[in-house]
Write an enzyme that holds these catalytic residues in place. Structure first.
Site, PDB file in Angstrom:
ATOM      1  N   HIS A  69       0.821  -1.216   0.000  1.00 44.37           N
ATOM      2  CA  HIS A  69       0.000   0.000   0.000  1.00 44.37           C
ATOM      3  C   HIS A  69       0.852   1.262   0.000  1.00 44.37           C
ATOM      4  CE1 HIS A  69       0.377  -0.112   4.551  1.00 44.37           C
ATOM      5  NE2 HIS A  69       0.506   1.172   4.329  1.00 44.37           N
ATOM      6  N   ASP A 100      -0.214  -7.487   1.194  1.00 44.74           N
ATOM      7  CA  ASP A 100       0.227  -6.109   1.402  1.00 44.74           C
ATOM      8  C   ASP A 100       1.747  -6.033   1.554  1.00 44.74           C
ATOM      9  OD1 ASP A 100       0.306  -3.405   1.760  1.00 44.74           O
ATOM     10  OD2 ASP A 100      -0.834  -3.371   3.636  1.00 44.74           O
ATOM     11  N   SER A 178       4.574   2.003   8.206  1.00 46.23           N
ATOM     12  CA  SER A 178       4.263   0.894   7.301  1.00 46.23           C
ATOM     13  C   SER A 178       5.503   0.401   6.580  1.00 46.23           C
ATOM     14  CB  SER A 178       3.225   1.326   6.265  1.00 46.23           C
ATOM     15  OG  SER A 178       1.999   1.619   6.878  1.00 46.23           O
TER      16      SER A 178
END
Length: 482
Positions: A69, A100, A178
């Site tokens: 992402h 992801d 992330s």
């Protein structure tokens, strides 16, 4: 020169020559991306460019691991090493929307020999101490936070809307973290990837076994994805229900509600069967298995550790008789009637008489899930298909909206309507629908609630070029539609 100044100069010298004290920091990068996603409401467009940042770290082969992402649909990606000022261009080598995860590679002229890869460890236990490295918003330097593993369970991955195993931690995980490594005893036990809105100190980590599965998957140069049984099931928590099915007090399992058309179990499992074990691990009445001491995880944990071509043994009960069958997961593709989330896939659309038809996908539905309770136009009928997809079609075709024109008078308020029939034929897939749409003078469409829509092909041929020009649309269909 003052003693403090000499000390400062020496610190800078040793930092440049030997790097920071922590070896981990030399293998962690800040990721900068310029993303431009597709607009699924106006599928001929892309959304405005958004600049963002995330975290990544070096793995074997001189490559970088981060979250999908963070980089999907990026026009340009750069990374910067801690303590450096130069940003280095990189490119996406492999990307898994499902998990992801993404692997980035440096360009050919970049020397990767000095890079130190981080190694992976095993899944930690609940209450184990872990350290999260990353670049959360609010600062530019590397952030290091500590916490414990508070839970191991199946949880929805926000990016793909699929459910896999996660590690829950109370260590701070914020936007920008992330893709950062989570480390225990010098080894990466997972990748930070999402938090929980409205909650404090709840962050989620992709565990190392999923990361290894992804890295191993792409070793042959192709990403295949995750095996999927293609079934719908329900818990068997009711003792009465279990007795009715003829299960003994020792038998547990889950009830098969539906075997989807693409399922690799369709020649073995039937609706009404009870799945009782997988590879010898008993499936509980809630769909979990024991995988370590008293810890339980969803039975899909075994599939997360399985590669295409492997064989598993599936135990089940039918008509009070027990069976065990070997299953090749070669054909257990992760497919769905509603197209799985694919960040880099452009929308599949077709415009006729100003009516925008599209193949239903998680990409389209995602925008509504974020504002489900505060939008009047939320397509509940389409969203409900996520939980209960039809088993007699391959793809779902729906009307996104209608561009007002003389050729579509009476239909201009239609939005998010599934089309079930065309010219008295069931809509099976998008391509079949398009072929039928071009046959005959008058086309009759029937919506999911019996609505009838008539298209005049002769009038459409006259008006379509004008409609495209009026609404500044370059093409009447996506490149993947004939």
């Amino acid at each position: 020169m003052k003693k403090s100044s000499i000390l400062f100069v020496l610190m800078c010298y040793f930092t440049v020559m030997f790097g920071e004290v922590s070896d981990y920091q030399n293998s962690i990068v800040k990721v900068f991306s310029a993303k431009q996603d597709y607009d699924y409401s106006e599928p001929w467009k892309r959304l405005p460019v958004r600049n963002g940042s995330a975290t990544g770290f070096i793995i074997r082969g001189g490559r970088i691991l981060t979250n999908a992402h963070a980089v999907a649909n990026s026009r340009f990606i750069q990374v910067r090493f801690e303590g450096k000022t130069e940003k280095i261009p990189v490119e996406i080598e492999y990307l898994s929307d499902d998990y992801d995860l993404a692997i980035l590679s440096f360009r050919e002229n970049f020397n990767t020999k000095w890079l130190e890869p981080l190694e992976f460890g095993e899944m930690p236990k609940v209450q184990d101490d872990v350290t999260v490295y990353g670049y959360p918003i609010g600062g530019d330097g590397l952030s290091i936070t500590e916490g414990i593993i508070s839970r191991v369970e199946a949880h929805k991955y926000v990016f793909s809307q699929q459910e896999f195993t996660v590690l829950q931690t109370d260590a701070a995980i914020n936007p920008g973290n992330s893709g950062g490594p989570v480390i225990k005893d010098g080894l990466v036990i997972g990748v930070a990837f999402q938090g929980r809105r409205g909650s404090n100190n709840i962050g989620y980590i992709i565990p190392s076994h999923i990361v290894r599965n992804f890295i191993t998957d792409v070793e042959d140069g192709e990403y295949e994805g995750i095996p999927d049984f293609g079934i719908q099931w329900s818990k068997l928590e009711s003792p009465v229900h279990r007795r009715m099915l003829g299960l003994s007090s020792e038998q547990t399992g889950i009830l098969v509600k539906n075997v989807l058309a693409y399922s690799c179990l369709k020649d073995v499992i039937e609706r009404g069967d009870v799945l009782t074990s997988i590879n010898g691990c008993r499936i509980g009445i809630d769909g979990t298995i024991i995988f370590r001491d008293r810890e339980r995880v969803n039975y899909k944990y075994i599939l997360e550790n399985t590669s295409f071509g492997d064989e598993i043994k599936l135990g089940y009960v039918r008509d009070q008789e027990e069976y065990e069958e070997p299953i090749k997961v070669t054909d257990c593709a992760n497919k769905s009637v509603i197209a799985k989330y694919r960040s880099t896939a452009s929308p599949k659309y077709y415009i006729k008489s100003g009516i925008i038809f599209e193949k239903l996908s998680v990409n389209y539905l995602n925008k509504f899930s974020k504002s489900l309770f505060n939008r009047r136009d939320t397509p509940y009928d389409l969203l409900s298909l996520m939980e209960d997809p039809p088993n007699d079609v391959e793809e779902i075709v729906f009307i996104v909206s209608v561009l007002p024109d003389d050729s579509n008078m009476g239909y201009q308020e239609i939005k998010n309507l599934r089309i079930e029939e065309i010219n008295n034929k069931k809509v099976v897939n998008f391509q079949q629908f398009i072929e039928e749409l071009e046959r005959g003078n008058y086309i009759e469409l029937v919506g999911s609630k019996g609505q009838v829509i008539i298209i005049d092909n002769q009038l459409s041929a006259e008006r379509d070029p004008l409609i495209l020009e009026r609404y500044n649309i370059p093409k009447h269909s996506s490149e993947f539609v004939e």
